[in-house]
Design a protein around this motif. Structure first.
Motif, PDB file in Angstrom:
ATOM      1  N   SER A  97       0.988  -1.265   0.021  1.00 50.04           N
ATOM      2  CA  SER A  97      -0.273  -0.005  -0.096  1.00 50.04           C
ATOM      3  C   SER A  97       0.689   1.256  -0.046  1.00 50.04           C
ATOM      4  O   SER A  97       0.519   2.449   0.126  1.00 50.04           O
TER       5      SER A  97
ATOM      6  N   HIS B  70       3.751   4.190  -1.587  1.00 52.23           N
ATOM      7  CA  HIS B  70       3.441   5.222  -2.629  1.00 52.23           C
ATOM      8  C   HIS B  70       4.585   4.864  -3.643  1.00 52.23           C
ATOM      9  O   HIS B  70       4.332   5.309  -4.667  1.00 52.23           O
TER      10      HIS B  70
ATOM     11  N   ASP C 162      -3.516  10.067  -3.866  1.00 46.82           N
ATOM     12  CA  ASP C 162      -3.998  10.058  -2.331  1.00 46.82           C
ATOM     13  C   ASP C 162      -3.772   8.597  -1.544  1.00 46.82           C
ATOM     14  O   ASP C 162      -4.123   7.605  -2.014  1.00 46.82           O
ATOM     15  N   SER C 163      -2.982   8.874  -0.427  1.00 47.65           N
ATOM     16  CA  SER C 163      -2.682   7.890   0.198  1.00 47.65           C
ATOM     17  C   SER C 163      -3.959   6.853   0.723  1.00 47.65           C
ATOM     18  O   SER C 163      -3.706   5.851   0.882  1.00 47.65           O
ATOM     19  N   ASP C 164      -4.744   7.883   0.869  1.00 46.33           N
ATOM     20  CA  ASP C 164      -5.997   6.927   1.670  1.00 46.33           C
ATOM     21  C   ASP C 164      -6.647   6.162   0.678  1.00 46.33           C
ATOM     22  O   ASP C 164      -7.162   4.977   0.830  1.00 46.33           O
ATOM     23  N   GLN C 165      -6.493   6.649  -0.593  1.00 50.15           N
ATOM     24  CA  GLN C 165      -7.213   5.755  -1.487  1.00 50.15           C
ATOM     25  C   GLN C 165      -6.310   4.602  -2.017  1.00 50.15           C
ATOM     26  O   GLN C 165      -6.948   3.545  -2.177  1.00 50.15           O
TER      27      GLN C 165
ATOM     28  N   ARG D 197      -4.264   2.954   0.171  1.00 52.96           N
ATOM     29  CA  ARG D 197      -4.600   2.015   1.381  1.00 52.96           C
ATOM     30  C   ARG D 197      -6.042   1.302   1.195  1.00 52.96           C
ATOM     31  O   ARG D 197      -6.182   0.073   1.554  1.00 52.96           O
ATOM     32  N   ARG D 198      -7.066   1.930   0.678  1.00 53.96           N
ATOM     33  CA  ARG D 198      -8.379   1.491   0.407  1.00 53.96           C
ATOM     34  C   ARG D 198      -8.315   0.531  -0.534  1.00 53.96           C
ATOM     35  O   ARG D 198      -9.109  -0.681  -0.471  1.00 53.96           O
TER      36      ARG D 198
ATOM     37  N   ALA E  19      -8.933   0.780  10.684  1.00 54.20           N
ATOM     38  CA  ALA E  19      -9.127   1.551   9.472  1.00 54.20           C
ATOM     39  C   ALA E  19      -9.663   1.090   8.311  1.00 54.20           C
ATOM     40  O   ALA E  19      -9.969   1.452   7.329  1.00 54.20           O
TER      41      ALA E  19
ATOM     42  N   ASN F   6      -3.755  -5.414   8.571  1.00 59.75           N
ATOM     43  CA  ASN F   6      -4.043  -4.311   8.014  1.00 59.75           C
ATOM     44  C   ASN F   6      -3.190  -3.203   8.754  1.00 59.75           C
ATOM     45  O   ASN F   6      -3.053  -3.378  10.053  1.00 59.75           O
ATOM     46  N   ASP F   7      -2.676  -2.441   8.128  1.00 62.04           N
ATOM     47  CA  ASP F   7      -2.078  -1.029   8.834  1.00 62.04           C
ATOM     48  C   ASP F   7      -0.933  -1.710   9.671  1.00 62.04           C
ATOM     49  O   ASP F   7      -0.535  -0.944  10.530  1.00 62.04           O
TER      50      ASP F   7
END
Length: 675
Positions: free
Chosen positions: A460, A462, A471-474, A476-477, A509, A574-575
């Motif tokens: 996940s 960059h 977008d880092s959130d995108q 990770r999702r 998350a 996750n995470d």
């Protein structure tokens, strides 16, 4: 459909009256032991062998033979019996082979009374062993299942029975071997070899005397008055009443082994007897289907499943990897041709520039143009060959893709709309697609064998997604969506109850992406949150790995705690590393290294840069995992030909409900299995 088991795999039994058929290249002694809840044999009265072939709910052959049929009525077993082990041993003292490594791999099949196969297992990998536990029928939550064991013993029956807790193991093993050697259990000659083209169908004998009826054997000329001991329903006379001399009884009529007697493949009287087993793979696989003859000047039309293999699934698997190898070779050949053209042009240009005469009168320009023309000609020739091969592979992919089974198919394949919980584990699983820069319009399924030999790391970060998603959130999702899609596919292709998924989501998350798993109820437990939840899940899984490892190393695989979940385990993290202390990191590394060998697999959704604070401590963890990405990325190195393959994840199409529908059916199958 028959389940072809591998060592350690189990399969549910839908009926309690069964036969276990054994086929081998040499005479074997077949028997069975009854075990209690701890798997221990309480006494000699719980062992069925040629000297005592009948127990309540169980009957074995009375003799050593190359083929056997053992009869079981699981409902008639004593209530204290929770496990039935099928034993095979090489007879001693009769001049035959003394280790399984010197004979063909025995084949065992569990069938219904009508002869329909339920499960089969080929005992491969044996060497110095002279006795083996082939199968195990065991009771779990009120239902019966069969497990392929394949546990061999170099010490023979004595060591095998001792391992099952029988105090009189050596005395009983000695009496069995003595009975075989003295002829109380008759040794039947190996069935005659047959040509590969002979009919392989196996049918049960047409008639058999009742359990209380003695069989009066008579030879071709008839020998009235010769009476053999009473026979069981599974000791049937040979076709046409043919007999053979029995060792130790001159002139007496002997009965052929019931399990090795079959009807002729045709109803013609006196026809040959077919001793072969329908599931025994002793010859080459059947030839694959062939395409119709091509028209002159036209390429052959591709056919799905035209590779070798015993089943369509195996043929398609081999065909897909054949396509992968063909694509790798043709691109490697094209690149090599281009490199050769480049190097040749450079040499010619260097030669032109090194000759002062070429600078006068325009000779240099002519030489340079000739060098470039030769280069273009060579490249065009190589490209034409590449385009021809790519066109052929593309045509093959268009035929193969719709024919793939669920485990190999894309999520948009219509095969998912007819989903039913499978009865056996597939050979492999599709993780995505692979392509090369020269094959923009052609991709090959990326298949990995099951059970997984390595964990998965879904990146996940960059670095792998630069220029694709900012977008880092995108990012990770999307990585969590990829993990859920892979987990759902694993749950869907395993039989009900044979695969369990755990989730560690320390901060919650990934709750949105995990919704399909949580709503359907297919998770083994709720996603673990916080440091306490992380510690609890990791402790339970590491303890499971320790227990199974100790049991396997000690040769006591049947001594695991009754409540232990024997299904394959998948842990989604996750995470990472948020919520992990040093102890949790160590446990995670342990699961990644030791887990796959005992059925515990790891799927991490993480950015390696987030774990940079740990330094080189985590390098072995990353190296042990197969890195995949949630978007196309050319990171998979191929040391075979030096390619860097572009990986495309197998994602569920946008706005598709197929994932939720499949998980709902998986959950329903699991509930039905647990009843």
């Amino acid at each position: 459909m028959t389940a072809e088991l591998v060592r350690g795999q189990n399969h549910p039994l839908s009926q309690v009256r069964l036969e276990v058929r054994v086929s081998a290249g040499k005479p074997l002694v077949a028997g069975a032991t009854l075990g209690d809840e701890q798997g221990r044999v309480r006494g000699v009265e719980w062992v069925a062998h040629p000297g005592a072939p009948t127990l309540p709910g169980l009957e074995v052959s009375k003799q050593a033979a190359a083929d056997h049929r053992l009869a079981f009525d699981l409902d008639a077993l004593p209530p204290a019996v929770h496990r039935v082990s099928v034993l095979l041993a090489l007879p001693t003292g009769v001049g035959g082979p003394v280790r399984f490594g010197a004979v063909a791999a025995p084949f065992v099949a569990v069938t219904g009374l009508d002869g329909s196969e339920v499960a089969s297992y080929t005992l491969t990998g044996l060497d110095a062993e002279s006795a083996v536990v082939a199968l195990e029928l065991y009771r779990r939550q009120g239902a019966w299942k069969v497990r392929a064991v394949g546990q061999g013993y170099a010490g023979g029956l004595a060591e095998l029975l001792t391992d099952q807790g029988l105090p009189e193991a050596r005395q009983l093993a000695g009496s069995i071997n003595e009975a075989v050697a003295q002829g109380l259990a008759r040794s039947v000659a190996v069935p005659p070899s047959r040509t590969p083209d002979a009919d392989r169908s196996r049918q049960t004998a047409a008639s058999a005397p009742g359990p209380d009826q003695p069989y009066t054997g008579s030879g071709p000329q008839g020998t009235p008055g010769t009476v053999t001991p009473q026979q069981s329903p599974y000791d049937t006379p040979g076709p046409q009443g043919a007999t053979a001399s029995q060792p130790g009884r001159p002139g007496g009529a002997a009965q052929p082994d019931p399990s090795s007697v079959t009807q002729p493949s045709s109803p013609t009287a006196g026809g040959p007897v077919d001793y072969s087993h329908p599931g025994r793979k002793t010859a080459a696989p059947p030839p694959p289907p062939t395409a119709p003859p091509a028209q002159p000047g036209q390429p052959a039309q591709p056919v799905a499943g035209d590779a070798t293999g015993w089943s369509m699934e195996e043929r398609l698997y081999n065909q897909v990897w054949g396509m992968f190898e063909d694509l790798a070779r043709t691109v490697a050949a094209y690149r090599s041709a281009v490199d050769f053209a480049d190097s040749r042009m450079e040499k010619e240009l260097d030669h032109v520039l090194s000759d002062p005469r070429s600078r006068i009168g325009g000779q240099g320009d002519v030489a340079r143009e000739a060098a470039h023309a030769k280069h273009a000609h060579l490249v065009d020739q190589a490209r034409a060959v590449l385009d021809r091969d790519l066109a052929q592979l593309t045509a093959e992919a268009e035929v193969v893709e719709p024919a793939l089974p669920m485990a190999y198919a894309r999520w948009d394949n219509p095969v998912w709309h007819g989903y039913r919980a499978p009865m056996e584990v597939p050979m492999a699983l599709r993780l995505g697609d692979l392509r090369l820069p020269e094959s923009e319009n052609l991709s090959v399924p990326m298949l990995v064998r099951l059970p997984l030999e390595r964990g998965l790391w879904i990146d996940s970060g960059h670095a792998s997604l630069e220029g694709t998603l900012a977008d880092s959130d995108q990012v990770r999702r999307l990585a969590m969506d990829t993990a859920v899609a892979h987990a759902a596919r694993l749950l869907a292709v395993y039989p009900a109850g044979e695969f369990t998924v755990h989730v560690i989501d320390p901060a919650g998350a990934g709750a949105s992406a995990l919704a399909p798993l949580t709503r359907s109820g297919v998770l083994g437990s709720s996603p673990a949150a916080g440091a306490a939840g992380v510690a609890d899940v990791l402790t339970r899984l590491t303890q499971r790995v320790d227990l199974v490892q100790m049991a396997l190393r000690g040769g006591a695989a049947d001594s695991l705690p009754p409540g232990l979940d024997t299904a394959e385990q998948l842990l989604i993290v996750n995470d990472f590393p948020h919520g992990f202390d040093d102890r949790a990191v160590t446990q995670l590394r342990y699961l990644a290294d030791e887990g796959p060998a005992v059925g515990v697999h790891l799927m991490m959704v993480a950015d390696r840069e987030d774990a940079a604070a740990y330094g080189p401590l985590l390098d072995p963890l990353w190296r042990s995992l197969l890195r995949i990405t949630p978007v196309p990325d050319d990171h998979l190195a191929d040391p075979w030909v030096g390619h860097a393959w572009t990986y495309e994840p197998a994602l569920v199409p946008a706005n598709s409900q197929v994932l939720q529908q499949i998980l709902t059916q998986v959950a329903a199958a699991r509930r039905s299995w647990n009843r």
